[in-house]
Write an enzyme that holds these catalytic residues in place. Structure first.
Site, PDB file in Angstrom:
ATOM      1  N   CYS A 159       0.836  -1.199   0.000  1.00 38.48           N
ATOM      2  CA  CYS A 159       0.000   0.000   0.000  1.00 38.48           C
ATOM      3  C   CYS A 159       0.872   1.251   0.000  1.00 38.48           C
ATOM      4  CB  CYS A 159      -0.942  -0.015   1.197  1.00 38.48           C
ATOM      5  SG  CYS A 159      -2.005   1.438   1.223  1.00 38.48           S
ATOM      6  N   CYS A 219      -0.613   4.150   1.975  1.00 40.50           N
ATOM      7  CA  CYS A 219      -0.549   4.017   3.435  1.00 40.50           C
ATOM      8  C   CYS A 219       0.875   4.264   3.937  1.00 40.50           C
ATOM      9  CB  CYS A 219      -0.928   2.604   3.898  1.00 40.50           C
ATOM     10  SG  CYS A 219      -2.346   1.901   3.095  1.00 40.50           S
ATOM     11  N   ASP A 220       1.880   3.720   3.230  1.00 41.78           N
ATOM     12  CA  ASP A 220       3.232   3.657   3.787  1.00 41.78           C
ATOM     13  C   ASP A 220       4.244   4.557   3.091  1.00 41.78           C
ATOM     14  OD1 ASP A 220       2.330   1.738   5.599  1.00 41.78           O
ATOM     15  OD2 ASP A 220       2.662   0.121   4.172  1.00 41.78           O
TER      16      ASP A 220
END
Ligand code: NDP
Length: 312
Positions: free
Chosen positions: A137, A140-141
Site C-alpha cells: 500500500c 498508506c506507507d
C-alpha cells in the site's frame, strides 16, 4: 451459545459495492445490516487520487469518496457495523453467518461484497521484511520513504499510479516490470515516462529482498532471465494484482478457477438462492470503483426481488 440475531438483508463488505448495496437496500426498506470487515471502506481507501469516478470533476481521494458513500448509506438508515465475518453456513433455506467468531446472525438474504486483497510475490525474504520495508500500500506507507529510494513491482495501473505517487515523496522510484511493456493505461504511461525520478526496469524479475535488522536494503533482480542486478532501496511496494476474498465461502459458493465468485447471467445471483455477490469479489475483469458500485446496486435490486418473491 449466544442468541441468534435475525436480519432481513445482510451485507458483507464495505467497498463501493457494499456501501452502494446498502444505499439501495435501505431506500427499498430492506433494513440492511452491513459488516465492514477488516478494511473499512475497502481497497479504495488505499488509493491516492480517484480521477475517473463520474461526479468528481477535480478528482477525490479514495478515503473521502468512500466516506461520502458510507455517509449516504447511513442517511437512509443502513445499520453499518464494525466486524468481520469469520464463518458461514449458506444454503437455499438457511443463511447463518458468524461475526468475529462470537456473534451469530441468521439472514433472509446475503449480499457478499468482500472484495479482493493485494497479491505478494511469495518469496521467503519478502515475508521476512513485511512491515519492515515491504508493503502493498503505497498510499498508506509511502510517507515513511521521504527522500529515500524505493521500488514498485508491477506494470499495471496500480503499479504506475503507485510509482507516480511515490515519485512525489521519495528520492527515486524504480518500477520493476517483468515484461518488456507496461499494461497500464496510456495516460498513466505518458505521465510515468515524463517523471524524471522514475526509472523503469523492463524484463526484470525480483528474486530476493535484501535486508538487515534495520529492514529492507535492496533487491536482487534477474534481467532478461540471466544477468543479476542489485538495486539499493529501502522500500518495496507490491502492485501485482489481487486475490478475491472468498476463502470463507469455499465449498459453499461456486467459485471460478481463480477463486472469484461465479454469478448467473447479467445478475448477481450466486449458486445459492438468496445469496448475491457484487464488486471485485465476482469481477476479475473490470475491477473499477464505478463497476463495483454498479454491481452493488444490482445486488440490492436482486435481493429486493428475491425477498418480495419469498414473501408472496
Ligand atoms: P493488473 O492485473 O492490471 O496488473 C498487474 C501487474 O503486475 C501486471 O503488470 C503484471 O505483469 C504484474 N505481475 C503480476 N504478477 C506478477 C509477478 N508475480 N511478478 C511480477 N509482476 C507481476 O493489476 P492492477 O492492480 O494494476 O489493476 C487491476 C485493475 O484495476 C485493472 O483493471 C486496472 O485498470 C484497474 N485500476 C484502475 C485504476 C484507475 O483507473 N485509476 C487504478 C488502479 C487499478 P504482466 O503484465 O506480465 O502480467
Amino acid at each position: 451459545m449466544s442468541d441468534i440475531e435475525k436480519v432481513n438483508c445482510l451485507i458483507i463488505g464495505s467497498g463501493p459495492a457494499g456501501y452502494t448495496a446498502a444505499i439501495y437496500a435501505s431506500r427499498a426498506n430492506l433494513s440492511p445490516v452491513l459488516y465492514e470487515g477488516m478494511q473499512t471502506g475497502g481497497q479504495l481507501t488505499t488509493t491516492n487520487e480517484v480521477e475517473n469516478f463520474p461526479g468528481y470533476p477535480e478528482g477525490v481521494s479514495g478515503m473521502d469518496m468512500m466516506d461520502d458513500i458510507r455517509q449516504q448509506a447511513l442517511r437512509f438508515g443502513a445499520d453499518i457495523r464494525e466486524g468481520n465475518v469469520t464463518a458461514c453456513e449458506l444454503s437455499d433455506t438457511k443463511k447463518i453467518v458468524t461475526i468475529d467468531d462470537k456473534k451469530t446472525i441468521e439472514a433472509e438474504a446475503v449480499i457478499i461484497a468482500t472484495g479482493a486483497s493485494a497479491r505478494y510475490l511469495g518469496l521467503e525474504s519478502e515475508r521476512k521484511f513485511r512491515g519492515m520495508g515491504v508493503s502493498a500500500c503505497a498510499v498508506c506507507d509511502g510517507f515513511f520513504y521521504r527522500k529515500k529510494d524505493v521500488a514498485v513491482i508491477g506494470g499495471g495501473d496500480t503499479a504506475v499510479g503507485d510509482a507516480l505517487y511515490l515519485s512525489g515523496i521519495a528520492n527515486k522510484v524504480y518500477l520493476i516490470v517483468r515484461k518488456n511493456y507496461l499494461r497500464a493505461s496510456k495516460v498513466l504511461q505518458e505521465r510515468v515516462s515524463n517523471t524524471p525520478n522514475i526509472e523503469i526496469l523492463f524484463e526484470h524479475v525480483t528474486k530476493e529482498v535484501l535486508g538487515d535488522n534495520s529492514g529492507v536494503t535492496g533487491l536482487r533482480l534477474e534481467k532478461q532471465g540471466k544477468d543479476e542486478v542489485i538495486i539499493n532501496i529501502t522500500g518495496m511496494f507490491l502492485a501485482i494484482g489481487h486475490n478475491p476474498n472468498t476463502s470463507i465461502f469455499k465449498g459453499q459458493i461456486t467459485l471460478d478457477e481463480n477463486g472469484y465468485i461465479v454469478t448467473e447471467g447479467k445478475g448477481t445471483q450466486t449458486n445459492i438462492k438468496g445469496v448475491f455477490a457484487c464488486g471485485d469479489v465476482q469481477d476479475p475483469t473490470y475491477r473499477q470503483a464505478i463497476t463495483a458500485a454498479a454491481s452493488g446496486c444490482k445486488a440490492a435490486l436482486d435481493t429486493e426481488r428475491y425477498l418480495l418473491s419469498k414473501g408472496e
